[in-house]
Design a protein around this motif. Structure first.
Motif, PDB file in Angstrom:
ATOM      1  N   GLY A 245       0.127  -7.816   5.226  1.00  0.00           N
ATOM      2  CA  GLY A 245       0.520  -7.462   6.582  1.00  0.00           C
ATOM      3  C   GLY A 245      -0.259  -6.299   7.149  1.00  0.00           C
ATOM      4  N   HIS A 246       0.264  -5.727   8.236  1.00  0.00           N
ATOM      5  CA  HIS A 246      -0.447  -4.700   8.989  1.00  0.00           C
ATOM      6  C   HIS A 246      -0.086  -3.271   8.571  1.00  0.00           C
ATOM      7  CE1 HIS A 246      -2.019  -7.685  11.883  1.00  0.00           C
ATOM      8  NE2 HIS A 246      -0.851  -8.274  11.726  1.00  0.00           N
ATOM      9  N   GLU A 247       0.811  -3.117   7.616  1.00  0.00           N
ATOM     10  CA  GLU A 247       1.149  -1.771   7.150  1.00  0.00           C
ATOM     11  C   GLU A 247      -0.053  -1.125   6.473  1.00  0.00           C
ATOM     12  OE1 GLU A 247       2.856  -4.466   6.582  1.00  0.00           O
ATOM     13  OE2 GLU A 247       4.935  -4.168   7.265  1.00  0.00           O
ATOM     14  N   ASP A 248      -0.182   0.183   6.601  1.00  0.00           N
ATOM     15  CA  ASP A 248      -1.317   0.902   6.002  1.00  0.00           C
ATOM     16  C   ASP A 248      -1.413   0.650   4.506  1.00  0.00           C
ATOM     17  OD1 ASP A 248      -1.955   1.931   8.477  1.00  0.00           O
ATOM     18  OD2 ASP A 248      -0.957   3.856   8.141  1.00  0.00           O
ATOM     19  N   GLU A 249      -0.252   0.588   3.840  1.00  0.00           N
ATOM     20  CA  GLU A 249      -0.230   0.412   2.387  1.00  0.00           C
ATOM     21  C   GLU A 249      -0.851  -0.914   1.958  1.00  0.00           C
ATOM     22  OE1 GLU A 249       0.675   1.533  -1.589  1.00  0.00           O
ATOM     23  OE2 GLU A 249       0.671   2.697   0.272  1.00  0.00           O
ATOM     24  N   CYS A 250      -0.862  -1.900   2.852  1.00  0.00           N
ATOM     25  CA  CYS A 250      -1.409  -3.213   2.503  1.00  0.00           C
ATOM     26  C   CYS A 250      -2.893  -3.153   2.187  1.00  0.00           C
ATOM     27  CB  CYS A 250      -1.153  -4.204   3.633  1.00  0.00           C
ATOM     28  SG  CYS A 250       0.587  -4.699   3.806  1.00  0.00           S
ATOM     29  N   MET A 251      -3.593  -2.185   2.739  1.00  0.00           N
ATOM     30  CA  MET A 251      -5.037  -2.081   2.526  1.00  0.00           C
ATOM     31  C   MET A 251      -5.397  -1.233   1.305  1.00  0.00           C
ATOM     32  SD  MET A 251      -6.609  -1.674   6.376  1.00  0.00           S
ATOM     33  CE  MET A 251      -8.285  -1.923   5.775  1.00  0.00           C
TER      34      MET A 251
END
Length: 355
Positions: A245-251
């Motif tokens: 998803g688009h949450e920062d943690e996803c990257m």
């Protein structure tokens, strides 16, 4: 003498009165007892009838609730991506870069007219991680297309329900993580690909364009060039964000939370996630699980084949690949998870075929 008779008469009258009083009391007592018994019996019957009716109502309520639970469970199972779905109108292919996307889109476009659906590709290639406002705008723009349709775009997984829209069914294809990185490295240096200018504007490239274009992949890895170095805890546009998803943690590379979230979203929202290295199985599963879109896709696939724009990339030594692989723990965990899931789907189809 008269006085004595009067006294006797008075005594007899008092005895008669007491007798009548006792008789009256006995009669009244008997009447009260019978009335009380009748009321008790009626009350008992009423309570019994009420209890019986209540029990019946309770039983019926319990049965109805059980039936509703069964129906809800059946609806969920029938609507699960793990089953063959019948009435899907919107299919979103949030494609992972350098994972066979262009070849897959070519096949989808080719078969869309035959199967009676629209196939639309976004012209936005680099806006993948969006804030809430842009996510909503993306959803509303996509839903303007006349269904049934397949829409594709390089974009991270988007939960439509956060914006009061039902989620579409997702599909995707992934690739062996190191091979994907190698492909990207050489793709960026192909003619008419203007990645250098974008990286320069973003401050990610310090060298001049010709030096950057002539960069050697093996030297890039051995010299720990930022373009070929992947560090745990740092953000990267790899595979997991497209399912997380688009949450920062996803990257964040090697984030266990991002890995688990990506797996959870795959199980909930993705009918099929294919693997580029196993395209025959991928196409067969897609065709079987989504026949209203992909009926006949395998035949078209075998006729056309997969086009690989970066097929002339240099051969990379195994030791260089192993160096890269060591820092991509969760990317490989996710890759293996998808392979296992795809094979389970394929085995299920083979079992159904033989039954």
């Amino acid at each position: 003498m008269a006085f004595l008779r009067a006294r006797i008469w008075c005594r007899l009258q008092r005895k008669r009165v007491r007798f009548l009083l006792v008789v009256t009391l006995l009669v009244l007592f008997g009447l009260c007892f019978r009335l009380n018994a009748k009321v008790t019996l009626q009350t008992t019957n009423t309570v019994t009838r009420s209890y019986s009716a209540g029990s019946k109502l309770e039983t019926e309520t319990s049965n109805n609730e059980h039936q509703r639970t069964v129906e809800r469970r059946r609806d969920l199972e029938e609507g699960s991506p793990a089953n063959l779905l019948k009435n899907i109108q919107v299919l979103l292919y949030n494609r992972v870069p350098k994972s066979g996307g262009e070849s897959m889109i070519y096949l989808i476009h080719k078969i869309s007219k035959q199967n009676g659906f629209n196939s639309t590709s976004s012209m936005l290639f680099n806006k993948r991680k969006l804030n809430a406002k842009n996510q909503k705008a993306f959803i509303e723009e996509m839903l303007k297309i006349k269904p049934p349709f397949v829409y594709d775009r390089h974009i991270y997984f988007t939960d439509f329900t956060k914006f009061d829209y039902p989620n579409p069914l997702y599909i995707n294809i992934i690739r062996e993580p190191v091979e994907k990185m190698i492909s990207r490295f050489f793709f960026w240096r192909m003619p008419n690909i203007h990645v250098y200018e974008e990286l320069k504007v973003a401050g990610k490239v310090k060298m001049d364009k010709q030096t950057w274009l002539k960069k050697d992949f093996k030297e890039c890895v051995l010299k720990s060039d930022p373009e070929c170095t992947f560090i745990s805890g740092q953000p990267y546009d790899l595979t997991i964000p497209y399912f997380c998803g688009h949450e920062d943690e996803c990257m964040i590379l090697n984030s266990e939370w991002a890995l688990e979230k990506a797996k959870e979203n795959v199980e909930k929202y993705y009918s099929v996630v294919g693997v580029l290295e196993q395209m025959d199985i991928t196409i067969k599963v897609m065709e079987a699980y989504l026949p209203q879109f992909f009926r006949g896709l395998f035949k078209v696939h075998k006729k056309t084949g997969i086009v690989n724009k970066t097929s002339k990339k240099d051969k990379v030594p195994r030791r260089i690949k192993e160096m890269l692989k060591r820092n991509l723990k969760t990317e490989y965990e996710f890759y293996n998870f998808i392979i296992d899931r795809l094979h389970k789907q394929y085995r299920t189809l083979k079992l159904k075929k033989h039954q």
